[in-house]
Design a protein around this motif. Sequence first.
Motif, PDB file in Angstrom:
ATOM      1  N   GLY A  13      -6.510   2.425  58.654  1.00 54.72           N
ATOM      2  CA  GLY A  13      -7.586   2.949  59.467  1.00 54.72           C
ATOM      3  C   GLY A  13      -7.667   4.463  59.478  1.00 54.72           C
ATOM      4  N   ARG A  14      -6.654   5.148  58.949  1.00 52.76           N
ATOM      5  CA  ARG A  14      -6.660   6.610  58.945  1.00 52.76           C
ATOM      6  C   ARG A  14      -7.505   7.106  57.769  1.00 52.76           C
ATOM      7  N   PRO A  15      -8.447   8.032  58.012  1.00 47.38           N
ATOM      8  CA  PRO A  15      -9.310   8.504  56.911  1.00 47.38           C
ATOM      9  C   PRO A  15      -8.538   9.328  55.896  1.00 47.38           C
ATOM     10  N   ARG A  16      -9.037   9.342  54.660  1.00 48.05           N
ATOM     11  CA  ARG A  16      -8.425  10.156  53.619  1.00 48.05           C
ATOM     12  C   ARG A  16      -8.586  11.628  53.943  1.00 48.05           C
ATOM     13  N   ASP A  17      -7.642  12.413  53.475  1.00 44.51           N
ATOM     14  CA  ASP A  17      -7.688  13.857  53.673  1.00 44.51           C
ATOM     15  C   ASP A  17      -8.610  14.463  52.619  1.00 44.51           C
ATOM     16  N   PRO A  18      -9.769  15.012  53.008  1.00 45.39           N
ATOM     17  CA  PRO A  18     -10.693  15.560  52.011  1.00 45.39           C
ATOM     18  C   PRO A  18     -10.111  16.759  51.271  1.00 45.39           C
ATOM     19  N   GLU A  19      -9.161  17.452  51.887  1.00 50.38           N
ATOM     20  CA  GLU A  19      -8.554  18.597  51.211  1.00 50.38           C
ATOM     21  C   GLU A  19      -7.741  18.142  50.004  1.00 50.38           C
ATOM     22  N   VAL A  20      -7.069  16.996  50.107  1.00 53.36           N
ATOM     23  CA  VAL A  20      -6.339  16.452  48.960  1.00 53.36           C
ATOM     24  C   VAL A  20      -7.324  16.073  47.857  1.00 53.36           C
ATOM     25  N   ASP A  21      -8.464  15.476  48.232  1.00 52.20           N
ATOM     26  CA  ASP A  21      -9.489  15.143  47.240  1.00 52.20           C
ATOM     27  C   ASP A  21      -9.920  16.389  46.478  1.00 52.20           C
ATOM     28  N   ARG A  22     -10.190  17.461  47.216  1.00 49.83           N
ATOM     29  CA  ARG A  22     -10.651  18.703  46.575  1.00 49.83           C
ATOM     30  C   ARG A  22      -9.579  19.278  45.656  1.00 49.83           C
ATOM     31  N   ARG A  23      -8.336  19.242  46.102  1.00 46.99           N
ATOM     32  CA  ARG A  23      -7.247  19.776  45.275  1.00 46.99           C
ATOM     33  C   ARG A  23      -7.098  18.985  43.987  1.00 46.99           C
ATOM     34  N   VAL A  24      -7.196  17.676  44.089  1.00 43.91           N
ATOM     35  CA  VAL A  24      -7.027  16.833  42.906  1.00 43.91           C
ATOM     36  C   VAL A  24      -8.186  17.042  41.933  1.00 43.91           C
ATOM     37  N   LEU A  25      -9.411  17.084  42.437  1.00 44.38           N
ATOM     38  CA  LEU A  25     -10.561  17.271  41.563  1.00 44.38           C
ATOM     39  C   LEU A  25     -10.545  18.657  40.912  1.00 44.38           C
ATOM     40  N   ARG A  26     -10.111  19.654  41.658  1.00 43.37           N
ATOM     41  CA  ARG A  26      -9.991  20.999  41.089  1.00 43.37           C
ATOM     42  C   ARG A  26      -8.930  21.013  39.997  1.00 43.37           C
ATOM     43  N   ALA A  27      -7.815  20.363  40.258  1.00 46.45           N
ATOM     44  CA  ALA A  27      -6.748  20.298  39.266  1.00 46.45           C
ATOM     45  C   ALA A  27      -7.195  19.511  38.033  1.00 46.45           C
ATOM     46  N   ALA A  28      -7.918  18.427  38.246  1.00 42.95           N
ATOM     47  CA  ALA A  28      -8.411  17.632  37.124  1.00 42.95           C
ATOM     48  C   ALA A  28      -9.327  18.464  36.239  1.00 42.95           C
ATOM     49  N   ALA A  29     -10.193  19.258  36.855  1.00 44.36           N
ATOM     50  CA  ALA A  29     -11.091  20.124  36.088  1.00 44.36           C
ATOM     51  C   ALA A  29     -10.306  21.131  35.267  1.00 44.36           C
ATOM     52  N   GLU A  30      -9.280  21.707  35.874  1.00 47.45           N
ATOM     53  CA  GLU A  30      -8.485  22.714  35.167  1.00 47.45           C
ATOM     54  C   GLU A  30      -7.716  22.098  33.999  1.00 47.45           C
ATOM     55  N   VAL A  31      -7.090  20.946  34.232  1.00 51.74           N
ATOM     56  CA  VAL A  31      -6.304  20.303  33.176  1.00 51.74           C
ATOM     57  C   VAL A  31      -7.208  19.886  32.024  1.00 51.74           C
ATOM     58  N   LEU A  66     -11.109   9.142  37.532  1.00 51.63           N
ATOM     59  CA  LEU A  66     -10.805  10.466  38.074  1.00 51.63           C
ATOM     60  C   LEU A  66     -11.646  11.535  37.383  1.00 51.63           C
ATOM     61  N   LEU A  67     -11.720  11.483  36.052  1.00 48.81           N
ATOM     62  CA  LEU A  67     -12.496  12.480  35.323  1.00 48.81           C
ATOM     63  C   LEU A  67     -13.988  12.320  35.603  1.00 48.81           C
ATOM     64  N   ALA A  68     -14.456  11.079  35.739  1.00 48.80           N
ATOM     65  CA  ALA A  68     -15.865  10.854  36.051  1.00 48.80           C
ATOM     66  C   ALA A  68     -16.215  11.458  37.411  1.00 48.80           C
ATOM     67  N   SER A  69     -15.330  11.306  38.391  1.00 49.14           N
ATOM     68  CA  SER A  69     -15.557  11.908  39.706  1.00 49.14           C
ATOM     69  C   SER A  69     -15.543  13.427  39.619  1.00 49.14           C
ATOM     70  N   CYS A  70     -14.666  13.952  38.791  1.00 47.78           N
ATOM     71  CA  CYS A  70     -14.593  15.390  38.575  1.00 47.78           C
ATOM     72  C   CYS A  70     -15.908  15.889  37.981  1.00 47.78           C
ATOM     73  N   LEU A  71     -16.426  15.152  37.017  1.00 47.34           N
ATOM     74  CA  LEU A  71     -17.696  15.510  36.388  1.00 47.34           C
ATOM     75  C   LEU A  71     -18.815  15.552  37.422  1.00 47.34           C
ATOM     76  N   GLU A  72     -18.911  14.514  38.241  1.00 49.86           N
ATOM     77  CA  GLU A  72     -19.992  14.416  39.211  1.00 49.86           C
ATOM     78  C   GLU A  72     -19.879  15.486  40.293  1.00 49.86           C
ATOM     79  N   ALA A  73     -18.639  15.888  40.607  1.00 49.17           N
ATOM     80  CA  ALA A  73     -18.435  16.865  41.672  1.00 49.17           C
ATOM     81  C   ALA A  73     -18.642  18.299  41.212  1.00 49.17           C
ATOM     82  N   ARG A  74     -18.389  18.581  39.930  1.00 48.71           N
ATOM     83  CA  ARG A  74     -18.333  19.971  39.499  1.00 48.71           C
ATOM     84  C   ARG A  74     -19.379  20.378  38.471  1.00 48.71           C
ATOM     85  N   VAL A  75     -20.019  19.433  37.808  1.00 51.36           N
ATOM     86  CA  VAL A  75     -21.046  19.779  36.833  1.00 51.36           C
ATOM     87  C   VAL A  75     -22.417  19.575  37.478  1.00 51.36           C
ATOM     88  N   THR A  76     -23.146  20.655  37.638  1.00 45.16           N
ATOM     89  CA  THR A  76     -24.432  20.611  38.317  1.00 45.16           C
ATOM     90  C   THR A  76     -25.538  20.210  37.341  1.00 45.16           C
TER      91      THR A  76
END
Length: 204
Positions: A13-31, A66-76
Amino acid sequence: MTGNALDAAPAAGRPRDPEVDRRVLRAAAEVFGEDGWGRFTVDAVARRAGVGKASIYLRWPNKKELLASCLEARVTPVADIDTGSVREDLVRLAGQMLTSFFGDSGRVTTRLLMDADRIPGVAERVKELRQSQVLAARAIVRRGIARGELKSGTSVTLLLDAIVGGCLNHALSTPDELRGRVGEGLTDYAEQLVDFVLGAVTAG
């Protein structure tokens, strides 16, 4: 706090931490931007983000998602533009492309253009993004022809190849140490590029 404590699975029932999501997506983009698909792994992303692999798998079932989510979040996506002036529309289009290539996600964008067709599950989403960009760009040129701003025989494909290709080449040919400085002049470059191309096809 240790990394394991930070990344422990949330209680029911505890919501996901959005900051972890952002860190992971940022890291995925960099890698991905640095190493491409061949060396893109959940291990590498987890190390870069400073989280545990379990935290990533809690959110994404595999590295393709993970990469697909990274694409959708960071490529405008390129937006459709209609200011009533084909020159202004194309300058804004070039500006969007240049910002995409030189922005925080620039490496991801250019790497996806080169690698996407070899990534099952991601290629389809990139194809959809490309298609939306092509349709928006072609609509700009066709409106310019219909308004009489461009010669009636203007090749939509060649005009867009010149502008979009010019933007991509500008990004790829700029050394890493100059990207910041070059990025400050993107508006001027967009105007110069469009004016150069339009010189050959402007009506009258």
